[in-house]
Design a protein around this motif. Structure first.
Motif, PDB file in Angstrom:
ATOM      1  N   HIS A 188       9.145 -20.237 -29.406  1.00  0.00           N
ATOM      2  CA  HIS A 188      10.025 -19.510 -28.357  1.00  0.00           C
ATOM      3  C   HIS A 188      11.541 -21.053 -27.355  1.00  0.00           C
ATOM      4  O   HIS A 188      11.982 -20.865 -27.725  1.00  0.00           O
ATOM      5  CB  HIS A 188       9.352 -19.161 -27.696  1.00  0.00           C
ATOM      6  CG  HIS A 188      10.017 -19.004 -25.837  1.00  0.00           C
ATOM      7  ND1 HIS A 188      11.199 -17.726 -25.779  1.00  0.00           N
ATOM      8  CD2 HIS A 188       9.405 -19.019 -25.025  1.00  0.00           C
ATOM      9  CE1 HIS A 188      11.312 -17.950 -25.078  1.00  0.00           C
ATOM     10  NE2 HIS A 188      10.014 -18.611 -24.402  1.00  0.00           N
ATOM     11  N   GLU A 189      10.847 -21.963 -26.776  1.00  0.00           N
ATOM     12  CA  GLU A 189      11.240 -22.871 -25.830  1.00  0.00           C
ATOM     13  C   GLU A 189      12.145 -23.636 -26.770  1.00  0.00           C
ATOM     14  O   GLU A 189      13.736 -23.831 -26.005  1.00  0.00           O
ATOM     15  CB  GLU A 189      10.269 -24.022 -25.197  1.00  0.00           C
ATOM     16  CG  GLU A 189       9.505 -23.528 -24.028  1.00  0.00           C
ATOM     17  CD  GLU A 189       8.227 -24.704 -23.894  1.00  0.00           C
ATOM     18  OE1 GLU A 189       9.239 -25.849 -23.598  1.00  0.00           O
ATOM     19  OE2 GLU A 189       7.260 -24.439 -23.939  1.00  0.00           O
ATOM     20  N   SER A 213      14.258 -15.618 -29.588  1.00  0.00           N
ATOM     21  CA  SER A 213      14.595 -15.985 -28.555  1.00  0.00           C
ATOM     22  C   SER A 213      15.722 -17.448 -27.881  1.00  0.00           C
ATOM     23  O   SER A 213      16.102 -17.569 -26.898  1.00  0.00           O
ATOM     24  CB  SER A 213      13.411 -17.876 -29.190  1.00  0.00           C
ATOM     25  OG  SER A 213      12.293 -17.085 -28.404  1.00  0.00           O
ATOM     26  N   PRO A 255      12.428  -8.131 -23.146  1.00  0.00           N
ATOM     27  CA  PRO A 255      13.306  -8.856 -22.102  1.00  0.00           C
ATOM     28  C   PRO A 255      14.299  -8.240 -21.882  1.00  0.00           C
ATOM     29  O   PRO A 255      15.186  -7.256 -21.957  1.00  0.00           O
ATOM     30  CB  PRO A 255      14.301  -9.881 -23.729  1.00  0.00           C
ATOM     31  CG  PRO A 255      13.272 -10.064 -24.442  1.00  0.00           C
ATOM     32  CD  PRO A 255      12.295  -8.850 -24.424  1.00  0.00           C
ATOM     33  N   ASN A 277      17.276 -16.796 -21.884  1.00  0.00           N
ATOM     34  CA  ASN A 277      16.505 -16.527 -20.349  1.00  0.00           C
ATOM     35  C   ASN A 277      15.206 -15.611 -20.459  1.00  0.00           C
ATOM     36  O   ASN A 277      15.086 -15.307 -19.584  1.00  0.00           O
ATOM     37  CB  ASN A 277      17.519 -17.048 -19.248  1.00  0.00           C
ATOM     38  CG  ASN A 277      17.857 -15.922 -19.514  1.00  0.00           C
ATOM     39  OD1 ASN A 277      17.759 -14.264 -19.947  1.00  0.00           O
ATOM     40  ND2 ASN A 277      18.970 -15.513 -18.843  1.00  0.00           N
ATOM     41  N   ALA A 278      14.761 -14.755 -21.256  1.00  0.00           N
ATOM     42  CA  ALA A 278      13.787 -13.858 -21.130  1.00  0.00           C
ATOM     43  C   ALA A 278      12.466 -15.142 -21.175  1.00  0.00           C
ATOM     44  O   ALA A 278      12.476 -16.451 -21.625  1.00  0.00           O
ATOM     45  CB  ALA A 278      13.335 -13.698 -22.396  1.00  0.00           C
ATOM     46  N   THR A 279      11.347 -14.779 -20.995  1.00  0.00           N
ATOM     47  CA  THR A 279      10.214 -15.064 -21.368  1.00  0.00           C
ATOM     48  C   THR A 279       9.165 -15.517 -22.167  1.00  0.00           C
ATOM     49  O   THR A 279       9.649 -14.206 -23.082  1.00  0.00           O
ATOM     50  CB  THR A 279       8.837 -14.468 -19.765  1.00  0.00           C
ATOM     51  OG1 THR A 279       9.070 -13.179 -19.526  1.00  0.00           O
ATOM     52  CG2 THR A 279       9.281 -14.602 -18.302  1.00  0.00           C
ATOM     53  N   PHE A 280       8.564 -15.960 -22.379  1.00  0.00           N
ATOM     54  CA  PHE A 280       7.833 -16.285 -23.423  1.00  0.00           C
ATOM     55  C   PHE A 280       6.828 -14.574 -23.729  1.00  0.00           C
ATOM     56  O   PHE A 280       6.331 -14.175 -24.724  1.00  0.00           O
ATOM     57  CB  PHE A 280       6.376 -17.251 -23.471  1.00  0.00           C
ATOM     58  CG  PHE A 280       5.961 -17.222 -24.407  1.00  0.00           C
ATOM     59  CD1 PHE A 280       5.872 -17.249 -26.091  1.00  0.00           C
ATOM     60  CD2 PHE A 280       4.268 -16.703 -24.111  1.00  0.00           C
ATOM     61  CE1 PHE A 280       5.166 -17.603 -27.032  1.00  0.00           C
ATOM     62  CE2 PHE A 280       3.541 -16.431 -25.280  1.00  0.00           C
ATOM     63  CZ  PHE A 280       3.652 -16.757 -26.897  1.00  0.00           C
ATOM     64  N   GLU A 281       6.248 -14.063 -22.766  1.00  0.00           N
ATOM     65  CA  GLU A 281       5.667 -12.418 -22.702  1.00  0.00           C
ATOM     66  C   GLU A 281       6.816 -11.853 -23.325  1.00  0.00           C
ATOM     67  O   GLU A 281       6.206 -11.074 -24.081  1.00  0.00           O
ATOM     68  CB  GLU A 281       4.676 -12.391 -20.489  1.00  0.00           C
ATOM     69  CG  GLU A 281       3.755 -13.542 -20.629  1.00  0.00           C
ATOM     70  CD  GLU A 281       3.609 -14.581 -20.595  1.00  0.00           C
ATOM     71  OE1 GLU A 281       3.288 -15.729 -21.050  1.00  0.00           O
ATOM     72  OE2 GLU A 281       5.073 -15.035 -19.738  1.00  0.00           O
ATOM     73  N   GLU A 282       7.671 -12.181 -22.626  1.00  0.00           N
ATOM     74  CA  GLU A 282       8.477 -10.526 -22.886  1.00  0.00           C
ATOM     75  C   GLU A 282       8.856 -10.337 -24.451  1.00  0.00           C
ATOM     76  O   GLU A 282       9.355  -9.999 -25.691  1.00  0.00           O
ATOM     77  CB  GLU A 282       9.915 -10.575 -21.942  1.00  0.00           C
ATOM     78  CG  GLU A 282      10.058 -10.536 -20.785  1.00  0.00           C
ATOM     79  CD  GLU A 282      10.847 -10.952 -19.609  1.00  0.00           C
ATOM     80  OE1 GLU A 282      11.378 -10.396 -18.912  1.00  0.00           O
ATOM     81  OE2 GLU A 282      12.062 -11.725 -20.680  1.00  0.00           O
ATOM     82  N   SER A 314      15.049 -21.428 -27.762  1.00  0.00           N
ATOM     83  CA  SER A 314      15.940 -20.858 -25.965  1.00  0.00           C
ATOM     84  C   SER A 314      16.659 -21.883 -25.987  1.00  0.00           C
ATOM     85  O   SER A 314      17.663 -21.867 -25.890  1.00  0.00           O
ATOM     86  CB  SER A 314      15.069 -20.895 -25.219  1.00  0.00           C
ATOM     87  OG  SER A 314      13.840 -19.754 -25.677  1.00  0.00           O
ATOM     88  N   ARG A 345       4.944 -21.109 -29.114  1.00  0.00           N
ATOM     89  CA  ARG A 345       5.961 -21.164 -27.503  1.00  0.00           C
ATOM     90  C   ARG A 345       6.080 -22.008 -27.571  1.00  0.00           C
ATOM     91  O   ARG A 345       7.989 -22.189 -27.327  1.00  0.00           O
ATOM     92  CB  ARG A 345       4.297 -21.873 -26.714  1.00  0.00           C
ATOM     93  CG  ARG A 345       3.438 -21.098 -25.762  1.00  0.00           C
ATOM     94  CD  ARG A 345       2.201 -21.015 -24.447  1.00  0.00           C
ATOM     95  NE  ARG A 345       1.775 -20.387 -24.691  1.00  0.00           N
ATOM     96  CZ  ARG A 345       2.087 -19.219 -23.258  1.00  0.00           C
ATOM     97  NH1 ARG A 345       3.078 -19.509 -22.654  1.00  0.00           N
ATOM     98  NH2 ARG A 345       1.164 -18.697 -22.750  1.00  0.00           N
TER      99      ARG A 345
END
Length: 448
Positions: free
Chosen positions: A142-143, A30, A84, A35-40, A146, A139
Motif C-alpha cells: 500500500h505505502e 493504492s 476510500p 491518499n486513502a488510508t491502509f484501512e480503506e 501510493s 502495508r
C-alpha cells in the motif's frame, strides 16, 4: 459492458490465482487512491477478492458477479462507506445501474507529488515482518504503490515482488546484513527503474507529450549547453514517445527496453561532446547510466553569442512550433540554472501568444505588444530565479538560508524578524524542491 468487466476480472483471477490477484488489487487500488488510508484500501480489496472468489468459479451463476458488484456500489454510496472517500462519489451515486458502477470505478485521487515512502532499517523491516508477515506485506504494498503510483504497473509489481522476496529471505538468514547487502545490489536496477519511471511518467501525466518534449530538451540543453538543437531535439522527441508508449503499458519490457535503447542513443551522440556525459555512459548497465545522466547538475553557463530574436514570421510560419522550442532551448542553455518549472511557464506563455496572435487580424502588433511586456518583466525574473538556484546548488543548506536572510533583510529593511523568517522558509522550500531538474511539476507550478 457487464460481461466484459466480469470476464476481465475473472480471467485475471484464474490466471494469477487468489494471492497474486490480491496483491495486484492492493497495488492497483493504492495507486488509484493514493491518499486513502491502509484501512480503506484493505476494505476495498477484501470485497473485490471476495467477489472474484465467489463469482469466478466454475459453474457460478452469470448474475452472481452483477449482483455482487451492485452490492459493492451500494456500499460505496452508503453514508458510512468504509472505502476510500472521493469528492466525486456523490455525483456517481446520483446515477444508476451500470453507469453508477462505471463512474465509481473511474474515480481516482491525484497522484502523490513527492514520494512519501521511507524504507525502514533492516532491523525494523525484520521486526515488522516477523511480527506478522501478511500484514507487513500488505502495508508495504500500500505505502510503496501510493508513493510510486505513476510508475507503470508492471514495473511497480516487479519492484514490490523483489522487495518482499528480499525481506522474507534475509530476515530468516543466519547473516541478515550480508544478505540484505547482496539483495539490494541485485535490486538496484529495478529500484532505479521504479524511481525514474515514476518521475518521468508523473511529468508526462502533468505536461503531455508536447510539453514533456520541451522539458526534456531544455534539461539536456542545461546539462550539455554546447550541443546543438539539431542533436538534442530528436532525443527529446524520442524520450517523449517512449513515455507516451510505456507509462500506461502492461508490457513489462516496454519501459526498461525502450529506456535502455534511448540511453544508448543519447550516449552515442553526447558522450563525445561532454566529459560528464561520457563518465555516465561508461557503465555496462544502461538503466544506471540513465539515472546518472538524469542526476547530472546543470553545466556552468557558457559564453554564447547574443540571443537572436525570433521574427514574427518565424513564430507564425509552418515551423512555428519548432521555432518556439528552439527559442526556449537557446534560453535554457544561456541560463543553465533556471528551474524546469520556470521554463515550462515561459513555454506556456509563448504557446498562448502564438495561439492568440497568429490568427489575429494584425499578427505583428499582437506579438509586438506581448514581446514588450515580456521584455520588461522577464530579465529580472530570470535573474532572480537563476541566482536563487545557483546559490542553492553551490552552498550547503544552512549557508544558503543565511545568505537568503541577509539578501531579504537588505531588500526589505522594515520587515519584522517573523516575516523575514517566513519568507526565508518559503524561498528555501521552493529552492530545495523546485531547483533540481527532477522536481515535481504540478507542485512547483503552484509555487512559482
Amino acid at each position: 459492458g457487464k460481461a466484459y468487466v466480469r470476464d476481465k476480472v475473472c480471467q485475471e483471477f484464474r490466471i494469477l490465482g487468489k494471492e497474486n490477484f490480491r496483491t495486484l488489487t492492493i497495488v492497483a487500488n493504492s495507486r488509484k487512491y493514493s491518499n486513502a488510508t491502509f484501512e480503506e484500501i484493505s476494505h476495498l480489496v477484501q470485497e473485490i477478492v471476495s467477489l472474484a472468489e465467489t463469482c469466478c468459479v466454475e459453474g457460478a451463476d452469470p448474475s452472481c458477479y452483477d449482483a455482487g458488484s451492485s452490492a459493492l456500489s451500494a456500499k460505496s454510496c452508503s453514508k458510512n462507506s468504509p472505502f476510500p472517500s472521493h469528492p466525486g462519489t456523490a455525483g456517481c451515486c446520483a446515477q444508476e445501474g451500470l453507469e453508477q458502477k462505471l463512474c465509481l470505478a473511474a474515480l481516482q485521487h491525484p497522484p502523490q507529488q513527492i514520494p512519501q515512502y521511507l524504507q525502514p532499517s533492516n532491523e525494523e523491516l525484520c521486526q515488522a515482518f516477523k511480527k506478522d508477515p501478511k500484514d507487513f506485506a500488505d502495508r508495504f504494498l500500500h505505502e510503496y504503490a501510493s508513493s510510486y503510483g505513476q510508475a507503470p504497473l508492471p514495473v511497480l509489481l516487479g519492484s514490490t515482488t523483489t522487495f518482499l522476496s528480499m525481506v522474507s529471505t534475509c530476515c530468516i538468514s543466519p547473516a541478515p546484513t550480508t544478505c540484505f547487502l547482496k539483495e539490494k545490489m541485485e535490486r538496484k536496477t529495478i529500484s532505479l527503474l521504479t524511481l525514474m519511471s515514476n518521475r518521468v511518467c508523473s511529468r508526462f501525466a502533468a505536461y503531455g507529450k508536447d510539453k514533456v518534449t520541451v522539458s526534456y530538451l531544455t534539461s539536456l540543453a542545461q546539462k550539455v549547453p554546447g550541443a546543438s538543437f539539431e542533436d538534442l531535439h530528436p532525443l527529446a522527441k524520442d524520450a517523449a514517445e517512449i513515455f507516451s508508449q510505456c507509462c500506461d503499458s502492461l508490457d513489462e519490457e516496454c519501459m526498461p527496453k525502450k529506456l535502455s535503447e534511448h540511453t544508448a542513443k543519447a550516449c552515442g551522440l553526447l558522450a563525445t561532446q561532454d566529459e560528464r556525459f561520457a563518465t555516465c555512459c561508461k557503465g555496462k548497465n544502461l538503466m544506471q547510466n540513465y539515472f546518472c545522466i538524469s542526476a547530472l547538475p546543470p553545466a556552468p553557463t557558457p559564453q554564447l553569442p547574443k540571443l537572436q530574436k525570433t521574427t514574427n514570421g518565424q513564430l507564425c510560419g509552418e515551423e512555428g512550433a519548432r521555432q518556439a522550442k528552439r527559442s526556449l532551448f537557446e534560453l535554457a542553455r544561456r541560463h543553465t540554472s533556471i528551474p524546469d518549472v520556470v521554463l515550462s511557464k515561459l513555454y506556456d506563455a509563448s504557446e498562448r501568444a502564438r495561439e492568440e496572435c497568429c490568427s489575429a487580424k494584425d499578427t505583428s502588433a499582437c506579438l509586438d505588444s506581448k514581446r514588450l511586456r515580456m521584455g520588461e518583466g522577464l530579465p529580472p525574473f530570470l535573474e532572480k530565479a537563476s541566482q536563487l538556484c545557483v546559490q542553492y546548488t553551490q552552498l550547503n543548506f544552512l549557508d544558503f538560508k543565511k545568505r537568503l536572510r541577509e539578501s531579504l533583510a537588505r531588500r526589505m529593511p522594515d520587515s519584522s524578524p517573523e516575516m523575514l523568517g517566513r519568507l526565508v522558509e518559503q524561498q528555501a522550500d521552493f529552492a530545495s524542491t523546485c531547483c533540481p531538474h527532477n522536481s515535481p511539476p504540478l507542485y512547483c507550478a503552484t509555487k512559482v
